[in-house]
Every structure is written in structure tokens, then in C-alpha cells.
Design a protein around this motif. Sequence first.
Motif, PDB file in Angstrom:
ATOM      1  N   HIS A  34      42.814  36.633  34.311  1.00  0.00           N
ATOM      2  CA  HIS A  34      43.373  37.848  34.911  1.00  0.00           C
ATOM      3  C   HIS A  34      42.849  38.034  36.330  1.00  0.00           C
ATOM      4  O   HIS A  34      43.620  38.338  37.250  1.00  0.00           O
ATOM      5  CB  HIS A  34      43.031  39.060  34.033  1.00  0.00           C
ATOM      6  CG  HIS A  34      43.569  40.352  34.545  1.00  0.00           C
ATOM      7  ND1 HIS A  34      44.922  40.622  34.633  1.00  0.00           N
ATOM      8  CD2 HIS A  34      42.938  41.467  35.006  1.00  0.00           C
ATOM      9  CE1 HIS A  34      45.094  41.839  35.119  1.00  0.00           C
ATOM     10  NE2 HIS A  34      43.910  42.370  35.350  1.00  0.00           N
ATOM     11  N   GLU A  35      41.552  37.819  36.519  1.00  0.00           N
ATOM     12  CA  GLU A  35      40.960  37.975  37.859  1.00  0.00           C
ATOM     13  C   GLU A  35      41.521  36.944  38.844  1.00  0.00           C
ATOM     14  O   GLU A  35      41.788  37.269  40.001  1.00  0.00           O
ATOM     15  CB  GLU A  35      39.433  37.893  37.788  1.00  0.00           C
ATOM     16  CG  GLU A  35      38.794  39.093  37.113  1.00  0.00           C
ATOM     17  CD  GLU A  35      39.275  40.420  37.670  1.00  0.00           C
ATOM     18  OE1 GLU A  35      39.300  40.598  38.915  1.00  0.00           O
ATOM     19  OE2 GLU A  35      39.650  41.308  36.871  1.00  0.00           O
ATOM     20  N   ALA A  36      41.673  35.710  38.390  1.00  0.00           N
ATOM     21  CA  ALA A  36      42.222  34.660  39.269  1.00  0.00           C
ATOM     22  C   ALA A  36      43.664  34.991  39.657  1.00  0.00           C
ATOM     23  O   ALA A  36      44.065  34.832  40.818  1.00  0.00           O
ATOM     24  CB  ALA A  36      42.153  33.300  38.573  1.00  0.00           C
ATOM     25  N   TRP A  37      44.434  35.452  38.687  1.00  0.00           N
ATOM     26  CA  TRP A  37      45.833  35.796  38.986  1.00  0.00           C
ATOM     27  C   TRP A  37      45.925  37.042  39.858  1.00  0.00           C
ATOM     28  O   TRP A  37      46.831  37.170  40.679  1.00  0.00           O
ATOM     29  CB  TRP A  37      46.631  35.934  37.695  1.00  0.00           C
ATOM     30  CG  TRP A  37      46.740  34.619  36.963  1.00  0.00           C
ATOM     31  CD1 TRP A  37      46.668  33.359  37.500  1.00  0.00           C
ATOM     32  CD2 TRP A  37      46.931  34.411  35.563  1.00  0.00           C
ATOM     33  NE1 TRP A  37      46.794  32.408  36.520  1.00  0.00           N
ATOM     34  CE2 TRP A  37      46.961  33.026  35.324  1.00  0.00           C
ATOM     35  CE3 TRP A  37      47.071  35.287  34.472  1.00  0.00           C
ATOM     36  CZ2 TRP A  37      47.145  32.481  34.060  1.00  0.00           C
ATOM     37  CZ3 TRP A  37      47.251  34.746  33.207  1.00  0.00           C
ATOM     38  CH2 TRP A  37      47.296  33.359  33.012  1.00  0.00           C
ATOM     39  N   ARG A  38      44.976  37.958  39.701  1.00  0.00           N
ATOM     40  CA  ARG A  38      44.904  39.128  40.591  1.00  0.00           C
ATOM     41  C   ARG A  38      44.625  38.663  42.027  1.00  0.00           C
ATOM     42  O   ARG A  38      45.195  39.192  42.980  1.00  0.00           O
ATOM     43  CB  ARG A  38      43.776  40.056  40.147  1.00  0.00           C
ATOM     44  CG  ARG A  38      44.199  41.098  39.196  1.00  0.00           C
ATOM     45  CD  ARG A  38      44.544  42.351  40.019  1.00  0.00           C
ATOM     46  NE  ARG A  38      44.736  43.468  39.141  1.00  0.00           N
ATOM     47  CZ  ARG A  38      45.878  44.146  39.073  1.00  0.00           C
ATOM     48  NH1 ARG A  38      46.877  43.824  39.837  1.00  0.00           N
ATOM     49  NH2 ARG A  38      45.986  45.163  38.268  1.00  0.00           N
ATOM     50  N   ALA A  39      43.710  37.694  42.164  1.00  0.00           N
ATOM     51  CA  ALA A  39      43.390  37.156  43.491  1.00  0.00           C
ATOM     52  C   ALA A  39      44.619  36.469  44.091  1.00  0.00           C
ATOM     53  O   ALA A  39      44.878  36.592  45.290  1.00  0.00           O
ATOM     54  CB  ALA A  39      42.220  36.178  43.398  1.00  0.00           C
ATOM     55  N   ALA A  40      45.392  35.772  43.261  1.00  0.00           N
ATOM     56  CA  ALA A  40      46.628  35.142  43.737  1.00  0.00           C
ATOM     57  C   ALA A  40      47.616  36.205  44.204  1.00  0.00           C
ATOM     58  O   ALA A  40      48.326  36.016  45.203  1.00  0.00           O
ATOM     59  CB  ALA A  40      47.250  34.281  42.635  1.00  0.00           C
ATOM     60  N   GLN A  41      47.643  37.333  43.518  1.00  0.00           N
ATOM     61  CA  GLN A  41      48.535  38.430  43.912  1.00  0.00           C
ATOM     62  C   GLN A  41      48.145  38.960  45.297  1.00  0.00           C
ATOM     63  O   GLN A  41      49.015  39.319  46.085  1.00  0.00           O
ATOM     64  CB  GLN A  41      48.481  39.556  42.886  1.00  0.00           C
ATOM     65  CG  GLN A  41      49.415  40.711  43.237  1.00  0.00           C
ATOM     66  CD  GLN A  41      49.166  41.954  42.414  1.00  0.00           C
ATOM     67  OE1 GLN A  41      48.047  42.201  41.955  1.00  0.00           O
ATOM     68  NE2 GLN A  41      50.216  42.740  42.217  1.00  0.00           N
ATOM     69  N   GLN A  42      46.845  38.993  45.588  1.00  0.00           N
ATOM     70  CA  GLN A  42      46.393  39.457  46.904  1.00  0.00           C
ATOM     71  C   GLN A  42      46.900  38.531  48.012  1.00  0.00           C
ATOM     72  O   GLN A  42      47.156  38.975  49.122  1.00  0.00           O
ATOM     73  CB  GLN A  42      44.858  39.531  46.949  1.00  0.00           C
ATOM     74  CG  GLN A  42      44.246  40.499  45.976  1.00  0.00           C
ATOM     75  CD  GLN A  42      44.741  41.927  46.161  1.00  0.00           C
ATOM     76  OE1 GLN A  42      44.771  42.430  47.290  1.00  0.00           O
ATOM     77  NE2 GLN A  42      45.142  42.567  45.075  1.00  0.00           N
ATOM     78  N   LEU A  43      47.045  37.239  47.673  1.00  0.00           N
ATOM     79  CA  LEU A  43      47.516  36.260  48.656  1.00  0.00           C
ATOM     80  C   LEU A  43      49.030  36.293  48.811  1.00  0.00           C
ATOM     81  O   LEU A  43      49.555  36.142  49.910  1.00  0.00           O
ATOM     82  CB  LEU A  43      47.062  34.853  48.256  1.00  0.00           C
ATOM     83  CG  LEU A  43      45.549  34.641  48.219  1.00  0.00           C
ATOM     84  CD1 LEU A  43      45.201  33.304  47.587  1.00  0.00           C
ATOM     85  CD2 LEU A  43      44.965  34.757  49.624  1.00  0.00           C
ATOM     86  N   ASP A  44      49.754  36.460  47.689  1.00  0.00           N
ATOM     87  CA  ASP A  44      51.221  36.522  47.742  1.00  0.00           C
ATOM     88  C   ASP A  44      51.743  37.265  46.516  1.00  0.00           C
ATOM     89  O   ASP A  44      52.014  36.662  45.475  1.00  0.00           O
ATOM     90  CB  ASP A  44      51.826  35.119  47.810  1.00  0.00           C
ATOM     91  CG  ASP A  44      53.340  35.141  48.001  1.00  0.00           C
ATOM     92  OD1 ASP A  44      53.941  36.244  47.976  1.00  0.00           O
ATOM     93  OD2 ASP A  44      53.927  34.068  48.183  1.00  0.00           O
ATOM     94  N   GLY A  45      51.885  38.551  46.656  1.00  0.00           N
ATOM     95  CA  GLY A  45      52.334  39.393  45.554  1.00  0.00           C
ATOM     96  C   GLY A  45      53.808  39.276  45.236  1.00  0.00           C
ATOM     97  O   GLY A  45      54.277  39.862  44.261  1.00  0.00           O
ATOM     98  N   ASN A  46      54.549  38.520  46.043  1.00  0.00           N
ATOM     99  CA  ASN A  46      55.984  38.344  45.792  1.00  0.00           C
ATOM    100  C   ASN A  46      56.321  37.027  45.107  1.00  0.00           C
ATOM    101  O   ASN A  46      57.475  36.802  44.749  1.00  0.00           O
ATOM    102  CB  ASN A  46      56.768  38.438  47.107  1.00  0.00           C
ATOM    103  CG  ASN A  46      56.724  39.833  47.677  1.00  0.00           C
ATOM    104  OD1 ASN A  46      56.927  40.806  46.964  1.00  0.00           O
ATOM    105  ND2 ASN A  46      56.427  39.931  48.965  1.00  0.00           N
ATOM    106  N   ASP A  47      55.344  36.156  44.955  1.00  0.00           N
ATOM    107  CA  ASP A  47      55.569  34.843  44.347  1.00  0.00           C
ATOM    108  C   ASP A  47      55.876  35.037  42.857  1.00  0.00           C
ATOM    109  O   ASP A  47      55.051  35.593  42.123  1.00  0.00           O
ATOM    110  CB  ASP A  47      54.311  33.984  44.526  1.00  0.00           C
ATOM    111  CG  ASP A  47      54.503  32.553  44.059  1.00  0.00           C
ATOM    112  OD1 ASP A  47      55.201  32.323  43.053  1.00  0.00           O
ATOM    113  OD2 ASP A  47      53.916  31.662  44.698  1.00  0.00           O
TER     114      ASP A  47
END
Length: 161
Positions: A34-47
Motif C-alpha cells: 500500500h505504501e509503495a503504491w501510494r508513493a507511485a500515486q505521488q509520482l503519477d496519480g493518473n496512471d
Amino acid sequence: MRHSAHNGAPAPTVEEQLAAGDAAWDRGDRATAHEAWRAAQQLDGNDPRVLSRLGLSLTLVARDEYKGVAFCEEAVRRGLVDADALWRLAVVYETTFQKERAVRAVRQGLAIDTHHPGLVSMIERLGVRRPPVLSFLKRSHPLNKYLGMLRHRLLSAKERA
């Protein structure tokens, strides 16, 4: 290339965060995923890849079912229509007691990948049955029972071939 503020090392990419989250999820470490995917969202929340994974963990880890369903649905709407995304959507639907939608997502996913382990086990768990062979007779009619068993054997043999 992006660098993190404090040590000069390159910041992880969306792909690296997704891969880290996937690895954590696969080993059963849901919180780290969950934390890793949250970090990915910070980089590109539209992906859509991020939305799909984060939707799963929002539902199962953060217990934010409303956002989780919305994220998974949005990922599919944005074109992420692969067996894994549909499995995640089905899991979210099943978790939120939307069995009909879960079945639809599973069937859609199995049309893409008939051997996807998550989808196969889910269809068995959901107890989905095919319609009776002769729809004008009750499912319990002996003719429907016999023809249904025959259809099951033929389809099973075809899948093994």
C-alpha cells in the motif's frame, strides 16, 4: 532524472514503486505494498496501473471501500483492461458485497486469460453456474442435469487439450 532531496540518489520511478508494491503484495506484506503504491500515486496519480493497485489496497488495507472501488473502476475506464486489473476490480467488488459486478469482472478477465489463477479461483469461490442447457426446463430437470454434466465434461476435456 529526478534526485531525492537528501542523498542525491535518483528517486524511484513509478515502475519501480509499482514493482516494489507488487513484490510486497505477493509476499503478503499488504501494508508495504500500500505504501509503495501510494508513493507511485505521488509520482503519477493518473496512471491506470497505479489507480488499479491503489484501489485494491485502499479497499483491503486502508478499508476505504468507496475510493477503492472508484480507483479500480477508473483504471479500467482509462484502458487498463488486462486480467490482473480485472482481478483487482473483482476482488474489490467481492469485498464490497457486489457479487454480480464481481462475476462480470471475472468473466471479462477470463475472456482475456482463461488460466489466470486469481480469476479461476475466484469464479470457483463465487459459485458461478452456467445457465441450464435447456432454458425452458427447470435446472433440476433430469434432462438438464444430464446435459449439464455432459457439457461440463466436454468443456473440461477441451480445456485440457
